[in-house]
Scaffold this motif. Sequence first.
Motif, PDB file in Angstrom:
ATOM      1  N   ILE A  14      61.665  43.077 -11.809  1.00  0.00           N
ATOM      2  CA  ILE A  14      60.719  43.029 -10.690  1.00  0.00           C
ATOM      3  C   ILE A  14      59.367  42.466 -11.111  1.00  0.00           C
ATOM      4  O   ILE A  14      58.560  42.063 -10.253  1.00  0.00           O
ATOM      5  N   ASP A  35      55.312  45.567 -22.588  1.00  0.00           N
ATOM      6  CA  ASP A  35      56.720  45.995 -22.543  1.00  0.00           C
ATOM      7  C   ASP A  35      57.070  46.598 -23.890  1.00  0.00           C
ATOM      8  O   ASP A  35      56.547  46.163 -24.924  1.00  0.00           O
ATOM      9  N   LYS A  40      59.984  40.379 -24.816  1.00  0.00           N
ATOM     10  CA  LYS A  40      59.799  40.189 -23.357  1.00  0.00           C
ATOM     11  C   LYS A  40      58.312  40.036 -23.046  1.00  0.00           C
ATOM     12  O   LYS A  40      57.907  39.149 -22.290  1.00  0.00           O
ATOM     13  N   HIS A  74      62.274  54.283 -13.451  1.00  0.00           N
ATOM     14  CA  HIS A  74      61.687  55.369 -12.638  1.00  0.00           C
ATOM     15  C   HIS A  74      61.075  56.492 -13.477  1.00  0.00           C
ATOM     16  O   HIS A  74      60.031  57.033 -13.137  1.00  0.00           O
ATOM     17  N   GLN A  76      59.540  56.461 -16.154  1.00  0.00           N
ATOM     18  CA  GLN A  76      58.270  56.115 -16.815  1.00  0.00           C
ATOM     19  C   GLN A  76      57.116  56.008 -15.815  1.00  0.00           C
ATOM     20  O   GLN A  76      55.963  55.867 -16.223  1.00  0.00           O
ATOM     21  N   HIS A  77      57.413  56.057 -14.507  1.00  0.00           N
ATOM     22  CA  HIS A  77      56.330  55.894 -13.518  1.00  0.00           C
ATOM     23  C   HIS A  77      55.287  57.001 -13.650  1.00  0.00           C
ATOM     24  O   HIS A  77      54.086  56.726 -13.647  1.00  0.00           O
ATOM     25  N   GLU A  94      55.601  50.694  -8.643  1.00  0.00           N
ATOM     26  CA  GLU A  94      56.817  50.372  -7.901  1.00  0.00           C
ATOM     27  C   GLU A  94      57.433  51.656  -7.337  1.00  0.00           C
ATOM     28  O   GLU A  94      57.168  52.756  -7.798  1.00  0.00           O
ATOM     29  N   LYS A  95      58.212  51.497  -6.286  1.00  0.00           N
ATOM     30  CA  LYS A  95      58.986  52.601  -5.741  1.00  0.00           C
ATOM     31  C   LYS A  95      60.096  52.959  -6.714  1.00  0.00           C
ATOM     32  O   LYS A  95      60.468  52.092  -7.528  1.00  0.00           O
ATOM     33  N   GLN A 124      57.147  47.464   0.177  1.00  0.00           N
ATOM     34  CA  GLN A 124      56.749  46.159   0.714  1.00  0.00           C
ATOM     35  C   GLN A 124      57.369  45.844   2.068  1.00  0.00           C
ATOM     36  O   GLN A 124      56.805  45.066   2.834  1.00  0.00           O
ATOM     37  N   TRP A 166      68.149  53.007 -18.380  1.00  0.00           N
ATOM     38  CA  TRP A 166      67.672  54.011 -17.415  1.00  0.00           C
ATOM     39  C   TRP A 166      68.451  54.064 -16.103  1.00  0.00           C
ATOM     40  O   TRP A 166      68.412  55.089 -15.418  1.00  0.00           O
TER      41      TRP A 166
HETATM   42  N1  NAD Z   1      60.345  46.955  -4.477  1.00  0.00           N
HETATM   43  C1  NAD Z   1      61.526  46.393  -4.720  1.00  0.00           C
HETATM   44  O1  NAD Z   1      62.147  45.767  -3.858  1.00  0.00           O
HETATM   45  C2  NAD Z   1      62.101  46.518  -6.100  1.00  0.00           C
HETATM   46  C3  NAD Z   1      63.149  45.677  -6.533  1.00  0.00           C
HETATM   47  C4  NAD Z   1      63.632  45.844  -7.844  1.00  0.00           C
HETATM   48  C5  NAD Z   1      63.116  46.844  -8.673  1.00  0.00           C
HETATM   49  N2  NAD Z   1      62.129  47.642  -8.194  1.00  0.00           N
HETATM   50  C6  NAD Z   1      61.579  48.747  -9.012  1.00  0.00           C
HETATM   51  O2  NAD Z   1      60.881  48.176 -10.120  1.00  0.00           O
HETATM   52  C7  NAD Z   1      60.967  49.063 -11.247  1.00  0.00           C
HETATM   53  C8  NAD Z   1      61.527  48.295 -12.426  1.00  0.00           C
HETATM   54  O3  NAD Z   1      62.825  47.829 -12.109  1.00  0.00           O
HETATM   55  P1  NAD Z   1      63.452  46.600 -12.913  1.00  0.00           P
HETATM   56  O4  NAD Z   1      64.733  46.278 -12.230  1.00  0.00           O
HETATM   57  O5  NAD Z   1      62.435  45.542 -13.105  1.00  0.00           O
HETATM   58  O6  NAD Z   1      63.772  47.317 -14.327  1.00  0.00           O
HETATM   59  P2  NAD Z   1      64.065  46.618 -15.736  1.00  0.00           P
HETATM   60  O7  NAD Z   1      64.861  47.585 -16.510  1.00  0.00           O
HETATM   61  O8  NAD Z   1      64.572  45.230 -15.511  1.00  0.00           O
HETATM   62  O9  NAD Z   1      62.608  46.483 -16.379  1.00  0.00           O
HETATM   63  C9  NAD Z   1      61.842  47.586 -16.774  1.00  0.00           C
HETATM   64  C10 NAD Z   1      61.036  47.163 -18.000  1.00  0.00           C
HETATM   65  O10 NAD Z   1      60.083  48.173 -18.305  1.00  0.00           O
HETATM   66  C11 NAD Z   1      59.991  48.281 -19.704  1.00  0.00           C
HETATM   67  N3  NAD Z   1      59.440  49.612 -20.018  1.00  0.00           N
HETATM   68  C12 NAD Z   1      60.014  50.821 -19.836  1.00  0.00           C
HETATM   69  N4  NAD Z   1      59.183  51.804 -20.195  1.00  0.00           N
HETATM   70  C13 NAD Z   1      58.036  51.207 -20.604  1.00  0.00           C
HETATM   71  C14 NAD Z   1      56.799  51.688 -21.084  1.00  0.00           C
HETATM   72  N5  NAD Z   1      56.559  52.995 -21.235  1.00  0.00           N
HETATM   73  N6  NAD Z   1      55.844  50.790 -21.418  1.00  0.00           N
HETATM   74  C15 NAD Z   1      56.073  49.466 -21.274  1.00  0.00           C
HETATM   75  N7  NAD Z   1      57.229  48.948 -20.822  1.00  0.00           N
HETATM   76  C16 NAD Z   1      58.209  49.809 -20.483  1.00  0.00           C
HETATM   77  C17 NAD Z   1      61.413  48.079 -20.191  1.00  0.00           C
HETATM   78  O11 NAD Z   1      61.452  47.693 -21.562  1.00  0.00           O
HETATM   79  C18 NAD Z   1      61.889  46.973 -19.250  1.00  0.00           C
HETATM   80  O12 NAD Z   1      61.665  45.674 -19.784  1.00  0.00           O
HETATM   81  C19 NAD Z   1      61.830  50.236 -10.779  1.00  0.00           C
HETATM   82  O13 NAD Z   1      60.989  51.254 -10.322  1.00  0.00           O
HETATM   83  C20 NAD Z   1      62.631  49.662  -9.623  1.00  0.00           C
HETATM   84  O14 NAD Z   1      63.051  50.637  -8.683  1.00  0.00           O
HETATM   85  C21 NAD Z   1      61.603  47.495  -6.959  1.00  0.00           C
END
Ligand code: NAD
Length: 346
Positions: A14, A35, A40, A74, A76-77, A94-95, A124, A166
């Motif tokens: 995202i 990250d 990355k 989620h 880590q939020h 993010e949600k 959004q 996760w």
């Molecule tokens: N609003 C939307 O439509 C939408 C769509 C997709 C994902 N999301 C949300 O976005 C968030 C991320 O999803 P994603 O699919 O991108 O996940 P992902 O697993 O692709 O990416 C998460 C990243 O965060 C990094 N990370 C984890 N803990 C960390 C920390 N403490 N410090 C730094 N980096 C850290 C991980 O290494 C990873 O690269 C989730 O909450 C998901 O629900 C929202």
Amino acid sequence: MKTLGSAIIGCGSISGVHLKAVADLENAELKAVVDLDESKAKRVAEQYGCDYYTDYNEVLKRDDIQIVHICTGHHQHAPVTVDALNAGKHVLTEKPMAETKAAAQSMLKAAGQNPGVQLGVIFQNRYNASSQRIKQAVDSGEFGKLLGLKGIVTWHRNSSYYETDWKGNWATEGGGVLINQSIHTLDLLHWFGGQVASLKGTFSNDSLEDVIEVEDTVHVFLQFASGAKGIFYATNAYVKNSPVELELCFEQGALVQRGDTLYLEQDGKLTVLVEPQVNLSGGKSYWGSSHELQIRDFYEHVLEGKPFWIDGPEGYKTFGLVMDVYESSRTGKTITYSGAEAAARS
Ligand SMILES: NC(=O)c1ccc[n+]([C@@H]2O[C@H](COP(=O)([O-])OP(=O)(O)OC[C@H]3O[C@@H](n4cnc5c(N)ncnc54)[C@H](O)[C@@H]3O)[C@@H](O)[C@H]2O)c1
């Protein structure tokens, strides 16, 4: 013009949508990305010409960064949000807010203790032109009283989607199709329908039993305080990502949304009310197209010192419903809201 320094924490799927939105904002400057996976963070930093870190605390120490976007898994939020708010940073997460009620409540507490900074939660799809038109119809009563609401999400996620550290686990994702993919649609039903008086939820894992411990399918019956009834169904067990379907049944017609097109159904005739929007965000089409609108709105509120409308308590409303659907399914009981709890959801 005043400019806000930004950092994005989490450089996964995202993050691209947030990075593009910040790059497009005239009142924001991306200063750093973070990250846990250094490769990355480095790749994104090189693309956007900013600093990178593997420890988010480095970002929290910097005086030239005022807003952090939380794009991690989620679980880590909450810890990152609490630390960032306590460090005096505005947070757009993010949600969903978190993976448990206790974690989300720690975010609300930190926001309450730091009134000088804001906490915003991404939903959004409330910014989609079709959602705005539906909300206007509900609030104005132009088609009479709202009688019923329906939300249907039939998507596809296979085992490879869950190959992360996760997703697919209760402890880290907090649930499956409901908390992750279809929370947006439940949020819209709640935003349109208003205060929920009771709900009954049922979840199951129909297609990925050997892959994930969380649910891939859920259905919910909602009784709204207004008297309207809601039904909601979501699954990741389908063969493709079909357009989300919404229907709002009023005394004098129905609003029917399929994907980004909104129709008015009256006297047996369908008329288009809202055409599909251009995808501004550069993300996947099923994420919706309005991330950039919400991110821009959040920055404008921060710059003008005005409270942002999808704040912690607002984000918690739908998150709380999600958690209650899980509880209802586990106990087999209807959950009824009354008094202060109902007021908090209105
Ligand atoms: N609003 C939307 O439509 C939408 C769509 C997709 C994902 N999301 C949300 O976005 C968030 C991320 O999803 P994603 O699919 O991108 O996940 P992902 O697993 O692709 O990416 C998460 C990243 O965060 C990094 N990370 C984890 N803990 C960390 C920390 N403490 N410090 C730094 N980096 C850290 C991980 O290494 C990873 O690269 C989730 O909450 C998901 O629900 C929202």
